[in-house]
Design a protein around this motif. Structure first.
Motif, PDB file in Angstrom:
ATOM      1  N   GLU A   8      42.550  40.168-114.767  1.00  0.00           N
ATOM      2  CA  GLU A   8      42.192  39.211-115.812  1.00  0.00           C
ATOM      3  C   GLU A   8      43.412  38.495-116.390  1.00  0.00           C
ATOM      4  OE1 GLU A   8      39.131  38.179-116.575  1.00  0.00           O
ATOM      5  OE2 GLU A   8      38.478  39.497-114.955  1.00  0.00           O
ATOM      6  N   THR A   9      44.601  39.073-116.260  1.00  0.00           N
ATOM      7  CA  THR A   9      45.801  38.429-116.794  1.00  0.00           C
ATOM      8  C   THR A   9      46.322  37.332-115.876  1.00  0.00           C
ATOM      9  OG1 THR A   9      47.362  40.000-115.777  1.00  0.00           O
ATOM     10  CG2 THR A   9      46.481  40.558-117.968  1.00  0.00           C
ATOM     11  N   LEU A  10      45.840  37.288-114.629  1.00  0.00           N
ATOM     12  CA  LEU A  10      46.290  36.270-113.680  1.00  0.00           C
ATOM     13  C   LEU A  10      45.638  34.929-113.978  1.00  0.00           C
ATOM     14  CD1 LEU A  10      46.089  38.228-110.305  1.00  0.00           C
ATOM     15  CD2 LEU A  10      48.129  37.776-111.689  1.00  0.00           C
ATOM     16  N   THR A  11      46.349  33.865-113.690  1.00  0.00           N
ATOM     17  CA  THR A  11      45.771  32.531-113.812  1.00  0.00           C
ATOM     18  C   THR A  11      44.740  32.325-112.708  1.00  0.00           C
ATOM     19  OG1 THR A  11      47.409  31.527-112.350  1.00  0.00           O
ATOM     20  CG2 THR A  11      47.942  31.601-114.715  1.00  0.00           C
ATOM     21  N   GLN A  12      43.895  31.335-112.871  1.00  0.00           N
ATOM     22  CA  GLN A  12      42.909  31.026-111.833  1.00  0.00           C
ATOM     23  C   GLN A  12      43.607  30.683-110.523  1.00  0.00           C
ATOM     24  OE1 GLN A  12      39.607  31.463-112.023  1.00  0.00           O
ATOM     25  NE2 GLN A  12      39.586  30.991-109.850  1.00  0.00           N
ATOM     26  N   SER A  13      44.708  29.984-110.594  1.00  0.00           N
ATOM     27  CA  SER A  13      45.475  29.631-109.406  1.00  0.00           C
ATOM     28  C   SER A  13      45.979  30.884-108.688  1.00  0.00           C
ATOM     29  CB  SER A  13      46.660  28.740-109.807  1.00  0.00           C
ATOM     30  OG  SER A  13      47.484  28.491-108.715  1.00  0.00           O
ATOM     31  N   SER A  14      46.488  31.820-109.438  1.00  0.00           N
ATOM     32  CA  SER A  14      46.987  33.071-108.849  1.00  0.00           C
ATOM     33  C   SER A  14      45.847  33.869-108.226  1.00  0.00           C
ATOM     34  CB  SER A  14      47.701  33.918-109.894  1.00  0.00           C
ATOM     35  OG  SER A  14      48.859  33.259-110.340  1.00  0.00           O
ATOM     36  N   ARG A  15      44.715  33.911-108.900  1.00  0.00           N
ATOM     37  CA  ARG A  15      43.560  34.627-108.338  1.00  0.00           C
ATOM     38  C   ARG A  15      43.114  34.002-107.024  1.00  0.00           C
ATOM     39  NH1 ARG A  15      39.718  35.135-113.644  1.00  0.00           N
ATOM     40  NH2 ARG A  15      41.343  35.960-115.006  1.00  0.00           N
ATOM     41  N   THR A  16      43.107  32.675-106.984  1.00  0.00           N
ATOM     42  CA  THR A  16      42.732  31.983-105.751  1.00  0.00           C
ATOM     43  C   THR A  16      43.706  32.323-104.631  1.00  0.00           C
ATOM     44  OG1 THR A  16      41.731  30.183-107.001  1.00  0.00           O
ATOM     45  CG2 THR A  16      42.317  29.706-104.714  1.00  0.00           C
ATOM     46  N   ALA A  17      44.994  32.329-104.931  1.00  0.00           N
ATOM     47  CA  ALA A  17      46.007  32.656-103.920  1.00  0.00           C
ATOM     48  C   ALA A  17      45.821  34.076-103.401  1.00  0.00           C
ATOM     49  CB  ALA A  17      47.405  32.486-104.508  1.00  0.00           C
ATOM     50  N   VAL A  18      45.549  35.024-104.287  1.00  0.00           N
ATOM     51  CA  VAL A  18      45.345  36.418-103.870  1.00  0.00           C
ATOM     52  C   VAL A  18      44.076  36.538-103.040  1.00  0.00           C
ATOM     53  CG1 VAL A  18      44.884  38.769-104.693  1.00  0.00           C
ATOM     54  CG2 VAL A  18      46.687  37.404-105.760  1.00  0.00           C
ATOM     55  N   ARG A  19      43.031  35.821-103.423  1.00  0.00           N
ATOM     56  CA  ARG A  19      41.795  35.870-102.629  1.00  0.00           C
ATOM     57  C   ARG A  19      42.016  35.316-101.225  1.00  0.00           C
ATOM     58  NH1 ARG A  19      38.763  34.116-107.744  1.00  0.00           N
ATOM     59  NH2 ARG A  19      37.956  36.094-108.524  1.00  0.00           N
ATOM     60  N   PHE A  20      42.753  34.207-101.107  1.00  0.00           N
ATOM     61  CA  PHE A  20      43.086  33.689 -99.777  1.00  0.00           C
ATOM     62  C   PHE A  20      43.886  34.730 -99.002  1.00  0.00           C
ATOM     63  CE2 PHE A  20      42.510  29.090-101.111  1.00  0.00           C
ATOM     64  CZ  PHE A  20      41.597  28.772-100.124  1.00  0.00           C
ATOM     65  N   ALA A  21      44.870  35.351 -99.641  1.00  0.00           N
ATOM     66  CA  ALA A  21      45.703  36.359 -98.975  1.00  0.00           C
ATOM     67  C   ALA A  21      44.858  37.540 -98.512  1.00  0.00           C
ATOM     68  CB  ALA A  21      46.824  36.822 -99.911  1.00  0.00           C
ATOM     69  N   GLU A  22      43.937  37.993 -99.346  1.00  0.00           N
ATOM     70  CA  GLU A  22      43.055  39.100 -98.961  1.00  0.00           C
ATOM     71  C   GLU A  22      42.174  38.721 -97.779  1.00  0.00           C
ATOM     72  OE1 GLU A  22      41.167  39.775-102.733  1.00  0.00           O
ATOM     73  OE2 GLU A  22      42.519  41.449-103.211  1.00  0.00           O
ATOM     74  N   ALA A  23      41.684  37.483 -97.769  1.00  0.00           N
ATOM     75  CA  ALA A  23      40.856  37.021 -96.656  1.00  0.00           C
ATOM     76  C   ALA A  23      41.663  36.982 -95.363  1.00  0.00           C
ATOM     77  CB  ALA A  23      40.276  35.640 -96.971  1.00  0.00           C
ATOM     78  N   LEU A  24      42.897  36.517 -95.449  1.00  0.00           N
ATOM     79  CA  LEU A  24      43.750  36.481 -94.261  1.00  0.00           C
ATOM     80  C   LEU A  24      44.037  37.887 -93.751  1.00  0.00           C
ATOM     81  CD1 LEU A  24      46.147  33.737 -95.580  1.00  0.00           C
ATOM     82  CD2 LEU A  24      44.703  33.521 -93.541  1.00  0.00           C
ATOM     83  N   ALA A  25      44.331  38.808 -94.662  1.00  0.00           N
ATOM     84  CA  ALA A  25      44.600  40.187 -94.268  1.00  0.00           C
ATOM     85  C   ALA A  25      43.365  40.812 -93.622  1.00  0.00           C
ATOM     86  CB  ALA A  25      45.052  41.001 -95.474  1.00  0.00           C
ATOM     87  N   SER A  26      42.198  40.532 -94.183  1.00  0.00           N
ATOM     88  CA  SER A  26      40.953  41.051 -93.622  1.00  0.00           C
ATOM     89  C   SER A  26      40.723  40.513 -92.215  1.00  0.00           C
ATOM     90  CB  SER A  26      39.782  40.667 -94.523  1.00  0.00           C
ATOM     91  OG  SER A  26      38.572  41.112 -93.974  1.00  0.00           O
ATOM     92  N   LEU A  27      40.996  39.233 -92.024  1.00  0.00           N
ATOM     93  CA  LEU A  27      40.852  38.630 -90.698  1.00  0.00           C
ATOM     94  C   LEU A  27      41.816  39.274 -89.708  1.00  0.00           C
ATOM     95  CD1 LEU A  27      39.607  36.424 -88.895  1.00  0.00           C
ATOM     96  CD2 LEU A  27      41.413  34.900 -89.702  1.00  0.00           C
ATOM     97  N   ARG A  28      43.063  39.459 -90.115  1.00  0.00           N
ATOM     98  CA  ARG A  28      44.051  40.059 -89.218  1.00  0.00           C
ATOM     99  C   ARG A  28      43.737  41.515 -88.916  1.00  0.00           C
ATOM    100  NH1 ARG A  28      49.116  40.679 -90.321  1.00  0.00           N
ATOM    101  NH2 ARG A  28      48.969  40.622 -92.567  1.00  0.00           N
ATOM    102  N   ARG A  29      43.034  42.183 -89.823  1.00  0.00           N
ATOM    103  CA  ARG A  29      42.663  43.577 -89.623  1.00  0.00           C
ATOM    104  C   ARG A  29      41.814  43.723 -88.357  1.00  0.00           C
ATOM    105  NH1 ARG A  29      40.835  44.266 -94.840  1.00  0.00           N
ATOM    106  NH2 ARG A  29      42.878  44.706 -95.671  1.00  0.00           N
ATOM    107  N   HIS A  30      41.147  42.644 -87.972  1.00  0.00           N
ATOM    108  CA  HIS A  30      40.248  42.662 -86.815  1.00  0.00           C
ATOM    109  C   HIS A  30      40.864  42.002 -85.587  1.00  0.00           C
ATOM    110  CE1 HIS A  30      37.719  43.341 -90.308  1.00  0.00           C
ATOM    111  NE2 HIS A  30      36.933  43.988 -89.485  1.00  0.00           N
ATOM    112  N   THR A  31      42.168  41.830 -85.598  1.00  0.00           N
ATOM    113  CA  THR A  31      42.838  41.226 -84.448  1.00  0.00           C
ATOM    114  C   THR A  31      43.906  42.172 -83.916  1.00  0.00           C
ATOM    115  OG1 THR A  31      44.627  40.162 -85.678  1.00  0.00           O
ATOM    116  CG2 THR A  31      42.556  38.929 -85.484  1.00  0.00           C
ATOM    117  N   SER A  32      44.416  41.861 -82.766  1.00  0.00           N
ATOM    118  CA  SER A  32      45.449  42.697 -82.158  1.00  0.00           C
ATOM    119  C   SER A  32      46.800  42.539 -82.839  1.00  0.00           C
ATOM    120  CB  SER A  32      45.586  42.356 -80.667  1.00  0.00           C
ATOM    121  OG  SER A  32      45.977  41.002 -80.518  1.00  0.00           O
ATOM    122  N   THR A  33      46.947  41.546 -83.707  1.00  0.00           N
ATOM    123  CA  THR A  33      48.237  41.334 -84.369  1.00  0.00           C
ATOM    124  C   THR A  33      48.378  42.142 -85.644  1.00  0.00           C
ATOM    125  OG1 THR A  33      47.445  39.420 -85.617  1.00  0.00           O
ATOM    126  CG2 THR A  33      48.420  38.989 -83.447  1.00  0.00           C
TER     127      THR A  33
END
Length: 77
Positions: A8-33
């Motif tokens: 809750e202390t993060l700005t909306q911009s920071s939350r969006t960046a973390v959500r994108f990062a989490e999505a990327l990590a989740s995608l990579r979790r299912h790849t050989s890389t």
């Protein structure tokens, strides 16, 4: 994120960046890389850039040096 209160202390911009990062990590979790269990600094870098596609701080820094995100990310990213 460690707690809902910290989130809750993060700005909306920071939350969006973390959500994108989490999505990327989740995608990579299912790849050989995938090489880890959590998101990494590359995920965060791309998340920040995606949260402000035209005017992010990483993009400004890279452009100043004549680089793009592709130039600084690992080849297998």
């Amino acid at each position: 994120m460690q707690s809902a209160a910290a989130w809750e202390t993060l700005t909306q911009s920071s939350r969006t960046a973390v959500r994108f990062a989490e999505a990327l990590a989740s995608l990579r979790r299912h790849t050989s890389t995938w090489r880890g269990d959590e998101l990494d600094t590359f995920d965060l870098l791309v998340g920040i850039a995606l949260s402000h596609p035209r005017d992010s701080e990483p993009r400004a820094l890279l452009e100043h040096h004549g680089l793009t995100l592709a130039d600084v990310l690992p080849e297998d990213y």
